[in-house]
Design a protein around this motif. Structure first.
Motif, PDB file in Angstrom:
ATOM      1  N   LYS A   1      33.167  31.582 -37.801  1.00 48.50           N
ATOM      2  CA  LYS A   1      32.553  31.269 -39.096  1.00 48.50           C
ATOM      3  C   LYS A   1      32.123  32.549 -39.817  1.00 48.50           C
ATOM      4  O   LYS A   1      32.260  32.655 -41.040  1.00 48.50           O
TER       5      LYS A   1
ATOM      6  N   MET B   1      24.102  33.540 -41.551  1.00 46.66           N
ATOM      7  CA  MET B   1      24.827  33.495 -40.284  1.00 46.66           C
ATOM      8  C   MET B   1      24.497  34.701 -39.397  1.00 46.66           C
ATOM      9  O   MET B   1      24.439  34.573 -38.171  1.00 46.66           O
TER      10      MET B   1
ATOM     11  N   GLN C   1      35.224  34.134 -41.329  1.00 45.68           N
ATOM     12  CA  GLN C   1      35.679  33.439 -42.539  1.00 45.68           C
ATOM     13  C   GLN C   1      34.805  33.809 -43.735  1.00 45.68           C
ATOM     14  O   GLN C   1      35.311  34.069 -44.835  1.00 45.68           O
TER      15      GLN C   1
END
Length: 340
Positions: free
Chosen positions: A56, A133, A59
């Motif tokens: 993730k 994140m 990306q």
């Protein structure tokens, strides 16, 4: 000529007993191995879940990087349009261009600014998500660095944490098998009991005097619980079924990894071929634009031809940037898939 009164109706005893297992058929060891295997399986499961976060992050990083590069290309486009606007204004003063030509170039500048605003807004959203994140605040002033294109390995060695998770689960089943087999084995232990009782072991001496006396007992204990035989076959069948499920999951996982890595390898090769002509296309588009600017000055081309070629050159540069980011993303996707 001896009269015994018999045991007193009230009897008392205080005792301490110590037992030590000498041979347990491997039951204790197998339980320790099960606990360790469960702990390792939990840890590997956590490693697997944490590894998915890496994908993730990749990306979001390449998505943010692409928007950042496109924003830079938008600045170049606006600068080019502004430069040509000044040229059109000078043509108007010399009577070569009209107000309509200037309005057309103004519209193109406003449209390019709108596109840049949209890119900045999207980029900000991506930066915010990426910051969440990785637990860091990524400001608008922070410029992401485009990584160098790594060398793609020809091998397909798989080092995914899921394989360690499958191995940990198999070790857990091995420990459970040992535990099932240990249940049917006899156990041997030693014991020692020390007590102070009324009556003691010599009850004939104690019952007439109603007195307390100490004693101890030590020995070897042999125990064999044969009830484990009844459930052994069923328990081993359950373990065998669990092992088959794990092997099936592992085979499916390896098949999907092989399929995905093959697709990503082909995507890398395709993008490498596509990128070979990017610089040549940009150079040709630049040459076409320069000729159009010269023709516009001589009255051969129109403002529509100019704006068309400006956008065509900008699109060629954007395509090159997009191809570079896509190649990087494909390579890092492949590295993530194989973890090498």
């Amino acid at each position: 000529g001896i009269t015994n009164e018999g045991l007193h109706k009230d009897q008392y005893k205080a005792a301490i007993q110590i037992e030590q297992l000498i041979y347990g058929g491997g039951a204790v060891k197998s339980q320790v191995e099960i606990a360790r295997a469960e702990s390792e399986a939990s840890r590997q499961n956590w490693e697997t879940e944490m590894y998915q976060i890496k994908d993730k992050v990749n990306q979001l990083f390449f998505g943010t990087l692409l928007l950042q590069e496109k924003t830079g290309e938008a600045d170049i486009l606006i600068s080019e349009l502004e430069r040509n606007k000044k040229v059109i204004e000078s043509y108007m003063r010399n009577g070569v261009a009209s107000q309509n030509d200037l309005d057309k170039i103004e519209v193109e500048i406003l449209t390019a600014n709108q596109q840049k605003t949209e890119l900045i807004a999207s980029q900000k959203a991506y930066r915010t998500m990426l910051g969440i994140m990785i637990s860091e605040k990524i400001t608008d002033e922070c410029e992401l660095q485009k990584p160098e294109i790594p060398i793609v390995s020809s091998g397909k060695t798989i080092n995914r944490p899921e394989l360690n998770y499958f191995a940990a689960q198999e070790k857990k089943l091995d420990a459970q098998t040992k535990a099932v087999n240990s249940v049917i084995k006899p156990q041997i232990g030693a014991f020692f009991q020390g007590a102070y009782a009324n009556p003691g072991l010599n009850m004939f001496a104690d019952m007439n005097k109603n007195q307390w006396s100490p004693y101890f007992v030590a020995g070897i204990k042999f125990q064999w619980n044969i009830s484990g035989w009844y459930n052994r076959k069923n328990d081993l069948s359950k373990i065998s079924l669990g092992r088959s499920q794990i092997l099936s999951q592992k085979d499916t996982f390896l098949y999907n990894i092989e399929l995905k890595s093959t697709q990503e390898t082909l995507a890398v090769q395709r993008m490498q071929e596509v990128m070979k002509d990017d610089d040549k296309i940009i150079a040709l588009r630049r040459s076409i634009l320069k000729r159009t600017e010269s023709q516009l000055e001589n009255g051969v081309s129109t403002i529509n031809d100019l704006t068309r070629d400006i956008h065509a050159e900008n699109l060629a540069r954007q395509n090159k940037v997009t191809h570079e980011i896509e190649l990087l993303k494909n390579i890092y996707d492949l590295k993530f898939t194989l973890n090498n």
